[in-house]
Design an enzyme around this catalytic site. Structure first.
Site, PDB file in Angstrom:
ATOM      1  CE  LYS A  88      25.039   6.554   1.096  1.00  8.29           C
ATOM      2  NZ  LYS A  88      24.029   7.518   1.554  1.00  8.29           N
ATOM      3  N   GLY A 125      14.563  10.200   2.805  1.00  4.48           N
ATOM      4  CA  GLY A 125      13.853  11.303   3.431  1.00  4.48           C
ATOM      5  C   GLY A 125      12.387  11.072   3.717  1.00  4.48           C
ATOM      6  CB  ALA A 144      17.490   5.757   2.124  1.00  3.67           C
ATOM      7  N   GLY A 145      15.250   5.815   4.486  1.00  5.69           N
ATOM      8  CA  GLY A 145      13.907   5.373   4.823  1.00  5.69           C
ATOM      9  C   GLY A 145      13.621   5.234   6.303  1.00  5.69           C
ATOM     10  CG  ASN A 195      21.091  13.563   7.251  1.00  5.83           C
ATOM     11  OD1 ASN A 195      21.536  14.171   6.292  1.00  5.83           O
ATOM     12  ND2 ASN A 195      20.918  14.188   8.404  1.00  5.83           N
ATOM     13  CB  SER A 196      15.657  12.461   6.885  1.00 11.92           C
ATOM     14  OG  SER A 196      16.213  12.906   5.678  1.00 11.92           O
TER      15      SER A 196
END
Length: 270
Positions: free
Chosen positions: A112, A173, A199-200, A221-222
């Protein structure tokens, strides 16, 4: 009906995956929580920041691969923390060396790519990203690429040979969800390679919306690691991805301005 959608396999680098949820390994309290959340998510692909995580390059330190074995998961090395093409290419080559010892790991060339513009926004530097992508593709890597939600950049990255484009839904994040669904929709309609939201994502409904729009998969992830109960959120995300994919295949009802009764008016009892 010609407009009925049929499901198709989720394929990356010639390998078929059952789960359309990809998860990161950072920001957890400890490796045990990482393991439990990953298992609860049902994910088969786990992305790892090579510059921040020990995959064997630091002898004597805890090795993430002892917890999340390449025998069980497809390890997707990422170039988080890189701010130019040279750094990103070097990091990918290091990852290939580290995973080369795991003969069962079928996708040692799967990476990635992310090249960041600055620390404050973590927006992708699309110029450096494109440079790195061209080098990595020539070097034999299967490149999944983190990018902006600019449809033109997404197209150029696909033309450069990336096997998947991964536009951000929101800043890394932030948990803001899909901030620009219109650009994402254009990317989805035009892309000739798989599109994954990266993301987001903040909660399960964000993941479901991305899948309802037609994304092949979602990486997060977050949203899991920062939840009050990460393991429970990981399981919620597993179901959210499934629900979103099924809704996409089913096809939502058209939106209407005026009401339409669920029951027919004919034959009413008078």
């Amino acid at each position: 009906m010609s407009n009925v959608r049929s499901d198709k396999p989720f394929v990356l680098a010639g390998r078929t995956f059952q789960s359309r949820l990809l998860v990161g390994t950072g920001k957890y309290r400890d490796m045990e929580e990482t393991r439990l959340a990953t298992e609860a998510s049902g994910a088969e692909i786990v992305t790892v920041a090579v510059r921040r995580t020990n995959l064997g390059q630091n002898a004597g330190e805890p090795n993430l691969l002892d917890v999340l074995s390449p025998e069980k998961y497809t390890i997707l090395p990422n170039t988080a923390g890189c701010f130019d093409a040279v750094e990103a290419v070097r990091t990918c080559r290091l990852a290939r060396e580290l995973l080369d010892g795991y003969k069962s790991h079928e996708n040692r060339t799967l990476v990635k790519l992310e090249v960041l513009a600055d620390q404050k926004t973590l927006f992708p530097n699309v110029i450096e990203t494109l440079k790195a992508a061209e080098v990595l593709v020539k070097d034999g890597f299967d490149v999944m690429v983190y990018t902006s939600d600019d449809p033109i950049i997404a197209r150029q990255l696909a033309e450069a040979g990336c096997i998947a484009v991964m536009p951000l839904a929101g800043l890394i994040g932030t948990g803001l969800g899909i901030c620009n669904p219109y650009n994402l929709q254009i990317i989805l309609e035009e892309s000739k390679v798989p599109v994954l939201v990266d993301a987001g994502v903040g909660t399960a409904s964000d993941a479901t919306i991305a899948m309802e729009m037609g994304c092949e998969a979602v990486l997060m992830n977050s949203a899991i690691a920062h939840a009050q109960q990460p393991v429970l959120m990981a399981e919620a995300m597993k179901h959210a991805i499934l629900a979103g994919r099924m809704a996409y295949l089913a096809g939502r009802m058209p939106k209407k301005l005026y009401a339409s009764a669920s029951s027919p008016l004919e034959g009413l009892i008078k």
